[in-house]
Design a protein around this motif. Structure first.
Motif, PDB file in Angstrom:
ATOM      1  N   SER A  85       0.827  -1.208   0.000  1.00  0.00           N
ATOM      2  CA  SER A  85       0.000   0.000   0.000  1.00  0.00           C
ATOM      3  C   SER A  85       0.859   1.255   0.000  1.00  0.00           C
ATOM      4  CB  SER A  85      -0.926  -0.008   1.216  1.00  0.00           C
ATOM      5  OG  SER A  85      -1.591   1.233   1.340  1.00  0.00           O
ATOM      6  N   ASP A  89       0.451   3.450  -3.172  1.00  0.00           N
ATOM      7  CA  ASP A  89      -0.466   4.562  -2.917  1.00  0.00           C
ATOM      8  C   ASP A  89       0.221   5.789  -2.335  1.00  0.00           C
ATOM      9  OD1 ASP A  89      -2.771   2.091  -1.650  1.00  0.00           O
ATOM     10  OD2 ASP A  89      -2.441   2.762  -3.710  1.00  0.00           O
ATOM     11  N   PRO A  96      -5.084   4.064   3.270  1.00  0.00           N
ATOM     12  CA  PRO A  96      -6.229   4.427   2.445  1.00  0.00           C
ATOM     13  C   PRO A  96      -7.410   3.499   2.686  1.00  0.00           C
ATOM     14  CG  PRO A  96      -4.211   4.450   1.146  1.00  0.00           C
ATOM     15  CD  PRO A  96      -3.858   3.856   2.468  1.00  0.00           C
ATOM     16  N   GLN A  97      -8.600   4.074   2.670  1.00  0.00           N
ATOM     17  CA  GLN A  97      -9.797   3.293   2.949  1.00  0.00           C
ATOM     18  C   GLN A  97      -9.989   2.157   1.943  1.00  0.00           C
ATOM     19  OE1 GLN A  97     -11.937   3.423   5.544  1.00  0.00           O
ATOM     20  NE2 GLN A  97     -10.487   4.893   6.428  1.00  0.00           N
ATOM     21  N   MET A  98      -9.587   2.386   0.697  1.00  0.00           N
ATOM     22  CA  MET A  98      -9.728   1.346  -0.313  1.00  0.00           C
ATOM     23  C   MET A  98      -8.898   0.117   0.052  1.00  0.00           C
ATOM     24  SD  MET A  98      -8.896   1.599  -4.396  1.00  0.00           S
ATOM     25  CE  MET A  98      -7.131   1.762  -4.054  1.00  0.00           C
ATOM     26  N   ARG A  99      -7.674   0.340   0.556  1.00  0.00           N
ATOM     27  CA  ARG A  99      -6.826  -0.771   0.984  1.00  0.00           C
ATOM     28  C   ARG A  99      -7.385  -1.441   2.233  1.00  0.00           C
ATOM     29  NH1 ARG A  99      -2.698  -2.618  -2.482  1.00  0.00           N
ATOM     30  NH2 ARG A  99      -1.971  -0.835  -3.694  1.00  0.00           N
ATOM     31  N   ALA A 101     -10.390  -1.670   3.186  1.00  0.00           N
ATOM     32  CA  ALA A 101     -11.600  -2.446   2.895  1.00  0.00           C
ATOM     33  C   ALA A 101     -11.276  -3.841   2.370  1.00  0.00           C
ATOM     34  CB  ALA A 101     -12.465  -1.689   1.881  1.00  0.00           C
ATOM     35  N   GLN A 102     -10.041  -4.027   1.846  1.00  0.00           N
ATOM     36  CA  GLN A 102      -9.653  -5.334   1.307  1.00  0.00           C
ATOM     37  C   GLN A 102      -9.168  -6.296   2.382  1.00  0.00           C
ATOM     38  OE1 GLN A 102      -6.691  -4.353  -1.621  1.00  0.00           O
ATOM     39  NE2 GLN A 102      -8.126  -3.261  -2.957  1.00  0.00           N
TER      40      GLN A 102
END
Length: 637
Positions: A85, A89, A96-99, A101-102
């Motif tokens: 990440s 990123d 990051p929220q996208m990471r 969430a995974q």
């Protein structure tokens, strides 16, 4: 607002100038990267080896000392995710929220804590000081700008990421190999049961150490020369090296991460990869390959790893003392070895021997550059190459290396029948009443009144000529038939009034009415002439020989106008003449320049002096001051 601490206007202006210069210097120091890409790559590889080594030791110990727990295994996995990440990123304080969430919801708190800990480590002063110290040890330099330090940190971060991801995909244990070894041992040493103690097997004799016959690591597709080193056999190897495939790109999957890669150690293969990495201009690339060709021809060494200092000494000595100035000019010469070539010119007083000091320096610099590039690929040498004593001293000053036209000689040249009236198109050098205003006529006149390079003028399109507030100009820019020498070469140059009087704009309008895109199609080299049909074609590389079709007529004009041209003027002498004329114009005080240096550099397409000139100005420079400068050039006839 900033107080200058004074109400005196002159003192305030002086303080402002100093402050501006200081701020420019700070910006220059802090925001400009000085590390070449090859050095950043070398540092990354060294960091990756170090991190992999330490991490493998750490993981191996965890497997055998009882400290490997489910929690530890989970943290190792999360560390790889977090580092990926940060590398992809950006080094962010929060994940990051996208990471996030995974990641499994039950592990998110642990991941956030580990992310915060890792971020603090990478941002700590101690961690970054260690990075700079390792970079100093590896790259043998310590003058890192702020931008350099950020790139070094980025390389270290990517090394940590790659190591953790790779070890997550490749196990550190050797269970399968151990099982196979045990089975082989049992099946190969079974003995019949006996009542007495079994006899110990005989101790096998110590194996005799033999030197392995290892095949040299050569670039894919390249065959080493096995017999005679001639221009022909060397050319074949060069062409093979140029056909080597590009490096494969990462496909985005962890199992295909390449940690170590082996590169061919052959000189030609290494040189081609170096040229691709540096994205050299075509003429520069050919010069570098010519240096490799000569090194093979004069020394017979084809592998970087076989080069020694005595080979470099031999190369420099042969370039200076033995190699003819003109070589490989015939098929017969191209089939000779260097020793055979030397024997054919012995006792020949009409053949000059030895290259010029700048040319020797260029060849030696290229070979040393290839050796250093090879070291970054893992093909190192046991010595540091030295060339200082191999380059002959050039006693000429920089100004003496190329003749600069003086006004009287330029006027004598343009008094030639080609510009004043000749017999016919086939008898351009004989006095007559016919004035042929074609590419021979206009291109050389434009060079003498603009200071442009020949390729810049010879490749003009009709759309490159225009007016701006009644100032006629030519726009020098890339097009489908020729590139530019540097990024500073693109510019607008006002046209001298004499060119307008002679009818240049009428010539341009004639081209437009006949729907010819290029002003001088006769000057376009045949190899790129067909590109003219590609309206949106990509500009080819800069070619300093663009316009060579003009050479014969131009040289004859010089020889006939200047009684054999004893000063050795050439077409580049016109560019030097314009620059020399403008730089020598002085005000009445004898020291103040009539044409400011910034205007002269804009006209010539030279590099700006500093950040202020190069960054904080409009791309399209005002033509007014440049037109004033151009009009100061004397009329040639």
């Amino acid at each position: 607002m900033l107080s200058l601490g004074t109400t005196d206007r002159k003192l305030a202006l002086k303080s402002c100038a100093k402050l501006t210069a200081h701020m420019d210097q700070m910006l220059d120091n802090d925001l400009h990267m000085t590390l070449p890409e090859t050095e950043v790559a070398a540092f990354f590889k060294a960091e990756l080896r170090r991190v992999l080594r330490d991490l493998r030791v750490e993981r191996t110990v965890e497997h055998v000392d009882g400290s490997m727990t489910a929690c530890k295994a989970r943290q190792n996995h999360l560390k790889a995710v977090i580092l990926s990440s940060m590398a992809e990123d950006g080094l962010c304080k929060e994940m990051p929220q996208m990471r996030l969430a995974q990641i499994d919801p039950s592990l998110r708190d642990e991941a956030l804590s580990l992310h915060s800990e890792t971020y603090a480590t990478f941002m700590s002063d101690r961690f970054n000081a260690d990075i700079q110290q390792r970079a100093t040890d590896i790259l043998k330099r310590s003058d890192f700008a702020q931008y350099d330090k950020l790139f070094l940190r980025k390389a270290t971060l990517e090394a940590h990421m790659a190591a953790h991801v790779a070890l997550g995909a490749v196990p550190v244990h050797a269970c399968e190999q151990a099982r196979t070894a045990a089975i082989d041992l049992l099946s190969g040493h079974q003995t019949p049961e006996r009542s007495e103690a079994p006899a110990l097997p005989p101790i096998p004799p110590e194996p005799v150490a033999t030197a392995p016959t290892q095949k040299p690591c050569v670039t894919e597709g390249v065959d080493l020369i096995q017999d005679r080193f001639t221009a022909q056999t060397i050319h074949v190897q060069r062409e093979q090296a140029m056909q080597q495939p590009e490096e494969p790109e990462f496909d985005g999957t962890a199992q295909n991460v390449v940690v170590e890669r082996t590169y061919g150690a052959d000189l030609f293969g290494t040189a081609v990869r170096m040229i691709r990495r540096s994205k050299s201009q075509e003429d520069t690339s050919l010069q570098k390959l010519k240096s490799v060709s000569l090194f093979l021809y004069l020394t017979g060494v084809q592998m970087v790893t076989d080069v020694r200092q005595h080979h470099i000494d031999m190369f420099g000595h042969s370039l200076e003392k033995q190699l003819p100035k003109h070589y490989w000019k015939s098929d017969a010469q191209k089939n000779l070895t260097f020793r055979e070539l030397v024997e054919t010119i012995q006792n020949r007083t009409d053949i000059a021997v030895g290259l010029s000091p700048p040319t020797i320096a260029r060849h030696l610099t290229t070979i040393v550059g290839i050796i250093r590039f090879a070291a970054n690929e893992g093909n190192t040498l046991p010595f540091t190459p030295q060339t200082t004593d191999l380059i002959p001293i050039d006693k000429r000053s920089d100004a003496q290396k190329r003749s600069v036209f003086v006004l009287e000689d330029v006027q004598r040249v343009f008094a030639h029948p080609l510009w004043q009236g000749c017999k016919s198109k086939g008898r351009r050098h004989e006095v007559g009443k016919i004035l042929i205003k074609d590419h021979h006529y206009w291109i050389n006149l434009l060079l003498a009144y603009t200071g442009a390079r020949r390729s810049e003028i010879a490749g003009l399109r009709e759309s490159d000529v225009g007016y701006d507030d009644d100032i006629p100009f030519v726009h020098i820019r890339e097009n489908t038939v020729r590139g530019l020498k540097t990024r500073f070469s693109q510019r607008r140059v006002p046209l001298h009034p004499h060119l307008i009087e002679l009818g240049f704009m009428e010539f341009v309008n004639g081209r437009r009415s006949s729907h010819q895109s290029f002003l001088f199609p006769e000057a376009i080299p045949a190899k790129v002439r067909e590109m003219c049909l590609q309206a949106d074609g990509r500009p080819p590389p800069y070619d300093k020989k663009f316009g060579d079709s003009l050479d014969h007529v131009w040289r004859q004009s010089l020889l006939r106008s200047l009684d054999g041209n004893p000063e050795k003027y050439c077409v580049a002498s016109l560019r030097s003449y314009v620059n020399d004329t403008l730089i020598n114009l002085r005000q009445e005080d004898g020291s103040t320049l009539v044409v400011p240096g910034i205007d002269r550099r804009d006209l010539m397409g030279h590099r700006p002096l500093d950040v202020n000139e190069g960054t904080y100005r409009r791309d399209a420079k005002p033509l007014g001051p440049l037109y004033v400068a151009i009009k100061l050039l004397p009329r040639l006839f």
